[in-house]
Write a protein that holds these residues in place. Structure first.
Motif, PDB file in Angstrom:
ATOM      1  N   LEU A   1       3.816  -7.884 -81.927  1.00 61.58           N
ATOM      2  CA  LEU A   1       3.802  -9.150 -81.031  1.00 61.58           C
ATOM      3  C   LEU A   1       3.692  -8.685 -79.428  1.00 61.58           C
ATOM      4  N   VAL A   2       4.237  -7.612 -79.153  1.00 59.81           N
ATOM      5  CA  VAL A   2       3.971  -7.197 -77.802  1.00 59.81           C
ATOM      6  C   VAL A   2       2.599  -6.688 -77.430  1.00 59.81           C
ATOM      7  N   ALA A   3       2.263  -5.977 -78.598  1.00 57.61           N
ATOM      8  CA  ALA A   3       0.899  -5.244 -78.209  1.00 57.61           C
ATOM      9  C   ALA A   3      -0.274  -6.398 -78.206  1.00 57.61           C
ATOM     10  N   ARG A   4       0.164  -7.561 -79.127  1.00 52.69           N
ATOM     11  CA  ARG A   4      -0.679  -8.628 -78.850  1.00 52.69           C
ATOM     12  C   ARG A   4      -0.876  -9.583 -77.772  1.00 52.69           C
ATOM     13  N   VAL A   5       0.285  -9.586 -76.948  1.00 49.65           N
ATOM     14  CA  VAL A   5       0.286 -10.110 -75.684  1.00 49.65           C
ATOM     15  C   VAL A   5      -0.342  -9.438 -74.919  1.00 49.65           C
ATOM     16  N   ILE A   6      -0.081  -7.966 -74.889  1.00 46.78           N
ATOM     17  CA  ILE A   6      -0.617  -6.992 -73.929  1.00 46.78           C
ATOM     18  C   ILE A   6      -1.885  -7.035 -73.860  1.00 46.78           C
ATOM     19  N   TRP A   7      -2.453  -7.157 -75.331  1.00 46.44           N
ATOM     20  CA  TRP A   7      -4.052  -6.863 -75.388  1.00 46.44           C
ATOM     21  C   TRP A   7      -4.862  -8.193 -74.801  1.00 46.44           C
ATOM     22  N   GLU A   8      -3.985  -9.367 -75.189  1.00 45.39           N
ATOM     23  CA  GLU A   8      -4.581 -10.636 -74.831  1.00 45.39           C
ATOM     24  C   GLU A   8      -4.824 -10.569 -73.395  1.00 45.39           C
ATOM     25  N   ARG A   9      -3.608 -10.509 -72.719  1.00 43.86           N
ATOM     26  CA  ARG A   9      -3.801 -10.235 -71.235  1.00 43.86           C
ATOM     27  C   ARG A   9      -4.871  -9.803 -70.682  1.00 43.86           C
ATOM     28  N   ALA A  10      -4.961  -8.440 -71.243  1.00 37.90           N
ATOM     29  CA  ALA A  10      -5.728  -7.624 -70.666  1.00 37.90           C
ATOM     30  C   ALA A  10      -7.442  -8.201 -70.916  1.00 37.90           C
ATOM     31  N   ALA A  11      -7.557  -8.688 -72.144  1.00 31.71           N
ATOM     32  CA  ALA A  11      -8.749  -9.261 -72.512  1.00 31.71           C
ATOM     33  C   ALA A  11      -9.122 -10.303 -71.699  1.00 31.71           C
ATOM     34  N   LEU A  12      -8.165 -11.241 -71.330  1.00 32.26           N
ATOM     35  CA  LEU A  12      -8.371 -12.598 -70.746  1.00 32.26           C
ATOM     36  C   LEU A  12      -8.422 -12.267 -69.210  1.00 32.26           C
ATOM     37  N   GLU A  13      -7.905 -11.058 -68.708  1.00 34.16           N
ATOM     38  CA  GLU A  13      -8.009 -10.718 -67.481  1.00 34.16           C
ATOM     39  C   GLU A  13      -9.480 -10.420 -66.945  1.00 34.16           C
TER      40      GLU A  13
END
Length: 610
Positions: free
Chosen positions: A24-36
């Protein structure tokens, strides 16, 4: 035991919780990085589109001012009845427009009618048309610069209009340049961009998708509708609201009608305050979804790997502890056994003698197994010899039968010729026996030498000529001179096997036919044997070259011919394949390396000079 089991359950549950949390933590980190990253890319594209629009307008904004200062324009407005001056001005504007200027240049009289235009000689000419209701005209007549975007009343083509008054105190007319963005929209469409450009009323007038144009992003009030209708800004179109679904609370993630279903797109805007326009860039968020998935997998996999390593280290530590305890226990047991061993020394001598006897029996058993292996190999060789010798034996029987016919007739020449052939066949049988023996022992064929492929093929055909005649088989030959590295006798053996198999295949075929060809191209020599028989059973193609696989009736063959041929061609460094021809019948193709290709450095030999 139960306590230990509960401890294990707790460890597994804790490990699962850690894996889930990491995912879940990695999912949030990857999502934020990709969205940015998507935001940065999308904003860059939006700003580039806005800059391109501004640059396009800026590159053409000077034309109305230059026209307003042009003496020919002033002269034509001063003397509107001078047809020569107006014609000259039309041609001048046409020349300027053809050199890469705006889509159209024209001059309007104070009453709103067009006096001259660059498109004066086209069907959609502006000359004589009334545009006094356009806001750019009224703005210019008021002494300022007039700008306006709308659909052309005459041409039906949308464009951006820039107007300048001719004269300052009391304008004698208006100079206008029309800029079109069709090329820019085409570029967006080819690049699969999702771009909307809206006016101050949120009406889309430029877009990468034609179905978006002249639709609004929000409801348009009645005052704006009245103004648009009075100026005929979007004449001939009915302004409808574009269907949009918001997928986020702040409205930056949306779906718009016309885009891929179930998709989500990032909406970013860049305002052009000097024009009152807004560039809307929609960026596909599928990459963000992929990043969320990848982050989940990476987080779960990484944490699972770390936990596995920790479990391994803990298990290893426990194993070391158990090993140390076992070693201590062993040492104690050895000490205890030492005294007992002294008491059973005599018994040990008897056991040693018994072991020696057992070893002698084991050696005897091993010798028996070796002998059994030799007998099995001999059986394999015998089967191969029986199969391969059958070919020359058949030919020898034919020649002996022919000799018996010609002996009473006193035809000494034919008899001697047949005896010589029988002698050659006997020698050939010896060679075949030697080859099959080498094949059975899986031994090499000796040093390779340059051999004539076409000569080996012709000799093989001579050997089976009698069988061809006996079966009334027609053989078509297309043989070119070719050479390869190998053993000529073994190559003859392969060709004989292929031709005899073809003869057997066409035995029940009306007008039996065999086609044999030898070709050389691209550093490869190919031998192809095709028959017009029933072809191979598709279920046997995959195992056709395995030992004892045959398509012949029981007793007609051992199924070793193609296996032996396969081994021989493999030793030559070539390949053999079987297939069914598209026009019927079977095809067997042998591919060998030509002499020149085999001697090249890329095939493992050192090239010689001279």
């Amino acid at each position: 035991m139960r306590k230990k089991r509960l401890s294990q359950y707790f460890q597994v549950a804790l490990a699962a919780l850690v894996v889930l949390t990491s995912a879940l933590v990695a999912r949030v980190i990857w999502e934020r990085a990709a969205l940015e990253a998507t935001r940065t890319t999308g904003m860059t594209r939006a700003e580039l589109v806005a800059q391109t629009i501004s640059d396009t307008i800026a590159q053409n904004a000077h034309f109305p001012l230059v026209m307003a200062l042009d003496p020919d324009v002033r002269a034509a407005l001063t003397s509107p009845d001078n047809s020569n001056a107006i014609d000259a001005l039309n041609r001048k504007l046409e020349t300027i427009e053809a050199s890469g200027s705006p889509a159209a240049l024209y001059v309007m009289q104070p009453d709103g009618h067009t006096l001259a235009a660059s498109n004066w000689n086209t069907d959609g000419s502006f000359v004589g048309q009334y545009y006094g209701f356009r806001s750019y005209f009224t703005q210019a007549m008021a002494g300022g610069e007039g700008t306006y975007f709308g659909i052309g009343v005459t041409t039906g083509r949308a464009g951006y209009f820039i107007a300048r008054p001719v004269g300052r105190a009391q304008p004698s007319g208006v100079a206008v340049a029309k800029i079109e963005f069709d090329d820019l929209e085409a570029i967006w469409a080819r690049a699969a961009e999702h771009i909307m450009v809206t006016d101050e009323n949120d009406i889309i007038f430029l877009a990468s998708r034609p179905e978006w144009k002249y639709r609004s992003l929000a409801p348009v009030d009645e005052t704006a509708i009245t103004r648009i209708q009075s100026t005929q800004q979007y004449a001939g179109t009915e302004i409808e609201q574009l269907r949009i679904e918001e997928h986020s609370t702040d409205g930056d993630q949306i779906w718009a009608e016309g885009l891929s279903a179930n998709g989500s797109f990032l909406r970013q805007t860049v305002h052009l305050p000097e024009l009152g326009w807004t560039v809307n860039q929609l960026t596909d968020l599928s990459s963000v979804s992929d990043a969320k998935r990848d982050g989940t997998v990476i987080g779960a996999t990484g944490s699972a790997l770390v936990i596995a390593i920790l479990f391994y280290l803990a298990q290893r530590q426990r194993s070391f502890a158990m090993e140390r305890a076992a070693r201590t226990d062993l040492e104690q047991r050895v000490a205890d056994r030492t005294s007992a061993l002294k008491k059973v020394n005599d018994t040990l001598h008897g056991e040693i003698e018994e072991r020696r006897r057992t070893e002698r029996e084991l050696r005897s058993t091993q010798n028996d197994l070796i002998q059994a292996g030799k007998l099995a190999a001999l059986g394999q060789m015998s089967a191969a010899i029986a199969h391969e010798i059958n070919q020359p034996l058949t030919a020898m029987r034919t020649y002996i039968a022919t000799t018996r016919v010609f002996a009473p007739l006193g035809d000494a020449a034919t008899i001697l010729d047949n005896l010589e052939k029988v002698d050659n066949l006997a020698i050939r049988m010896g060679r075949i026996t030697s080859h099959l023996k080498s094949f059975a022992r899986k031994e090499g064929m000796g040093p390779a030498e340059v051999i004539s492929v076409d000569r080996a093929v012709r000799r093989a055909l001579d050997l089976v000529e009698v069988q061809l005649q006996a079966g009334a088989v027609t053989i078509r030959k297309s043989i070119v001179s070719a050479h390869t590295m190998g053993n000529e006798v073994r190559l003859e053996q392969v060709v004989i096997n292929l031709v005899r198999n073809a003869i057997d295949a066409v035995a029940e075929t009306p007008q039996p036919l065999i086609e044999l060809s030898v070709r050389e191209a691209g550093g490869r020599v190919s031998i192809e044997v095709r028959d017009n028989g029933p072809g191979f059973d598709p279920t046997l193609l995959a195992t056709l070259f395995d030992p004892f696989v045959t398509t012949k009736p029981s007793g007609a063959g051992l199924g070793l011919g193609l296996t032996i041929s396969y081994e021989i061609i493999r030793e030559f460094g070539g390949s053999i394949r079987a297939a069914n021809h598209i026009d019927g019948g079977a095809v067997l193709t042998v591919e060998l390396v030509s002499v020149e290709q085999a001697r090249s450095p890329s095939h493992g030999e050192v090239a010689k000079n001279g």
